[in-house]
Write an enzyme that holds these catalytic residues in place. Structure first.
Site, short mmCIF file in Angstrom:
data_model
loop_
_atom_site.label_atom_id
_atom_site.label_comp_id
_atom_site.label_asym_id
_atom_site.label_seq_id
_atom_site.Cartn_x
_atom_site.Cartn_y
_atom_site.Cartn_z
NE ARG A 176 54.12 -35.15 25.35
CZ ARG A 176 54.48 -36.41 25.62
NH1 ARG A 176 53.93 -37.07 26.64
NH2 ARG A 176 55.40 -37.00 24.91
CB SER A 225 55.56 -31.02 20.23
OG SER A 225 56.59 -31.92 19.95
CD GLU A 298 53.24 -31.82 23.27
OE1 GLU A 298 52.97 -32.65 22.38
OE2 GLU A 298 54.30 -31.87 23.94
C1 LIG Z 1 63.17 -27.44 22.81
C2 LIG Z 1 62.00 -28.11 23.49
C3 LIG Z 1 61.92 -29.49 23.51
C4 LIG Z 1 60.84 -30.14 24.13
N1 LIG Z 1 60.81 -31.49 24.14
C5 LIG Z 1 59.80 -32.14 24.77
C6 LIG Z 1 59.74 -33.56 24.81
O1 LIG Z 1 60.61 -34.26 24.29
N2 LIG Z 1 58.68 -34.14 25.43
C7 LIG Z 1 57.70 -33.40 26.02
O2 LIG Z 1 56.77 -33.99 26.58
N3 LIG Z 1 57.74 -32.06 26.01
C8 LIG Z 1 58.75 -31.40 25.40
N4 LIG Z 1 58.78 -30.03 25.39
C9 LIG Z 1 57.68 -29.27 26.04
C10 LIG Z 1 57.98 -28.88 27.51
O3 LIG Z 1 59.37 -28.86 27.78
C11 LIG Z 1 57.29 -29.82 28.49
O4 LIG Z 1 55.88 -29.75 28.35
C12 LIG Z 1 57.66 -29.49 29.94
O5 LIG Z 1 57.35 -30.54 30.79
C13 LIG Z 1 57.00 -28.21 30.46
O6 LIG Z 1 57.60 -27.91 31.70
P1 LIG Z 1 57.75 -26.40 32.18
O7 LIG Z 1 58.33 -26.40 33.55
O8 LIG Z 1 58.48 -25.61 31.17
O9 LIG Z 1 56.23 -25.95 32.27
P2 LIG Z 1 55.56 -24.63 31.70
O10 LIG Z 1 55.73 -24.58 30.23
O11 LIG Z 1 56.02 -23.45 32.47
O12 LIG Z 1 54.03 -24.94 32.05
C14 LIG Z 1 53.37 -26.04 31.45
C15 LIG Z 1 52.13 -26.40 32.28
O13 LIG Z 1 52.55 -26.90 33.55
C16 LIG Z 1 51.93 -26.15 34.61
N5 LIG Z 1 52.88 -26.08 35.73
C17 LIG Z 1 54.20 -25.77 35.67
N6 LIG Z 1 54.75 -25.88 36.90
C18 LIG Z 1 53.75 -26.24 37.74
C19 LIG Z 1 53.67 -26.51 39.14
N7 LIG Z 1 54.72 -26.41 39.96
N8 LIG Z 1 52.46 -26.85 39.65
C20 LIG Z 1 51.36 -26.96 38.85
N9 LIG Z 1 51.38 -26.73 37.53
C21 LIG Z 1 52.56 -26.39 36.99
C22 LIG Z 1 51.64 -24.79 33.98
O14 LIG Z 1 50.59 -24.12 34.67
C23 LIG Z 1 51.23 -25.20 32.58
O15 LIG Z 1 49.90 -25.66 32.58
C24 LIG Z 1 59.83 -29.37 24.76
C25 LIG Z 1 59.92 -27.97 24.75
C26 LIG Z 1 61.00 -27.34 24.13
C27 LIG Z 1 61.07 -25.83 24.17
#
Ligand SMILES: Cc1cc2nc3c(=O)[nH]c(=O)nc-3n(C[C@H](O)[C@H](O)[C@H](O)COP(=O)(O)OP(=O)(O)OC[C@H]3O[C@@H](n4cnc5c(N)ncnc54)[C@H](O)[C@@H]3O)c2cc1C
Length: 303
Positions: A176, A225, A298
């Site tokens: 992660r 998580s 996380e």
């Molecule tokens: C119901 C639920 C289930 C989930 N299940 C999983 C799972 O099975 N496995 C898992 O790994 N995670 C899971 N997650 C966590 C989350 O979905 C992941 O970490 C996901 O990849 C985050 O993506 P996001 O676009 O929402 O990023 P954000 O939450 O908006 O940001 C996360 C990070 O990414 C950076 N970021 C976002 N976009 C960019 C970009 N374009 N350029 C540079 N940096 C960027 C942000 O600055 C931040 O540091 C879950 C979350 C929820 C709510």
């Protein structure tokens, strides 16, 4: 930078520029205050021009994706949030079955796209509610596959507006996390895939979604998580450590522990940042006191 300068910049903008803008609806937890600026670029030029206009404030930048891994404070009035617009969600295939996708595309949509085109490898993305940009930053993954297993390269813009491509071979992927600077905006990425029978891919996606549905809460306000599984500290998964050492009924305001998955914390109605932060710290301290294990977040806290 003065807001007046930005007023000029905002003329003829395809994207969105907002001041004093609430981020609550931009996070899965539905928590967060008012950002000084919220900018949604629709072109590379808009993004580059914006970075130039506000360059003196780049220590206050935060790139937001789908907000599915963020707990955002109510005190963010000095911060500038950048969220890639819809124009950054295009997806295509090269003749070598490499998928190229803009970083604002939802993981689920790139997984569907691959499936429709009989390409396997991205099935796991059907279970992650984020964008490709957030997934690369987090090296997100589930059921044994992570971004590191499929990513070939990522195209980025740094805060000076320079665009370049980073080969996945040059990135250190960890659990992660990755070692790329936070001063990079991920623009697009390429993924390796494998031609396969479409029915097989559909079945795999269906199987993964079922697994997810059975183990994690759906349709609730959560950040997924909360803590990472402790590496080399315990045989147990973090949800087991929480289940075994913390009263599952504990709550701080509307911040609660999910009764379906004890590592998923939930905003049951109107939890504040402080409520969720207190719950996180309480759980961490209970696990530490009873097992000696220090849990690592996380979920990312943005203040
Ligand atoms: C119901 C639920 C289930 C989930 N299940 C999983 C799972 O099975 N496995 C898992 O790994 N995670 C899971 N997650 C966590 C989350 O979905 C992941 O970490 C996901 O990849 C985050 O993506 P996001 O676009 O929402 O990023 P954000 O939450 O908006 O940001 C996360 C990070 O990414 C950076 N970021 C976002 N976009 C960019 C970009 N374009 N350029 C540079 N940096 C960027 C942000 O600055 C931040 O540091 C879950 C979350 C929820 C709510």
């Amino acid at each position: 930078m003065t807001l007046k300068n930005l007023d000029n910049f905002s003329k003829n903008l395809k994207g969105k520029l907002r001041f004093n803008y609430s981020l609550k609806n931009h996070t899965w937890l539905n928590i967060g205050g008012f950002a000084k600026i919220f900018f949604v670029p629709e072109t590379l030029k808009e993004l580059r021009d914006f970075l130039f206009y506000v360059k003196n404030e780049n220590k206050n930048f935060f790139i937001i994706g789908a907000g599915s891994n963020l707990l955002i404070s109510e005190n963010i009035q000095n911060r500038i949030f950048i969220k890639l617009g819809k124009n950054f969600n295009k997806v295509s295939i090269t003749k070598d079955d490499v998928i190229i996708a803009g970083c604002s595309i939802l993981d689920k949509n790139i997984s569907d796209f691959a499936c429709k085109n009989h390409l396997s490898g991205l099935e796991f993305l059907s279970c992650i509610p984020g964008t490709v940009g957030g997934g690369i930053r987090m090296n997100s993954g589930c059921f044994g596959t992570e971004f590191k297993d499929v990513l070939l390269s990522v195209q980025v813009m740094d805060f000076n507006g320079s665009v370049y491509t980073i080969d996945a071979k040059d990135i250190n992927f960890d659990y992660r996390q990755i070692n790329l600077s936070k001063n990079l905006i991920f623009l697009s990425a390429s993924f390796k895939t494998l031609k396969k029978n479409k029915k097989e891919i559909e079945e795999r996606i269906h199987g993964l979604k079922e697994k997810k549905k059975n183990s994690q809460p759906l349709k609730v306000k959560t950040g997924g998580s909360t803590f990472k599984n402790p590496q080399n500290q315990s045989e147990k998964k973090v949800w087991e450590l929480i289940r075994d050492n913390v009263d599952g009924e504990v709550s701080f305001g509307d911040a609660k522990i999910s009764n379906k998955h004890s590592n998923f914390f939930i905003n049951s109605k109107n939890a504040s940042f402080e409520n969720m932060y207190n719950l996180i710290n309480f759980v961490k301290s209970q696990v530490k006191a009873k097992t000696g294990i220090t849990l690592e977040l996380e979920l990312e806290i943005v203040k």
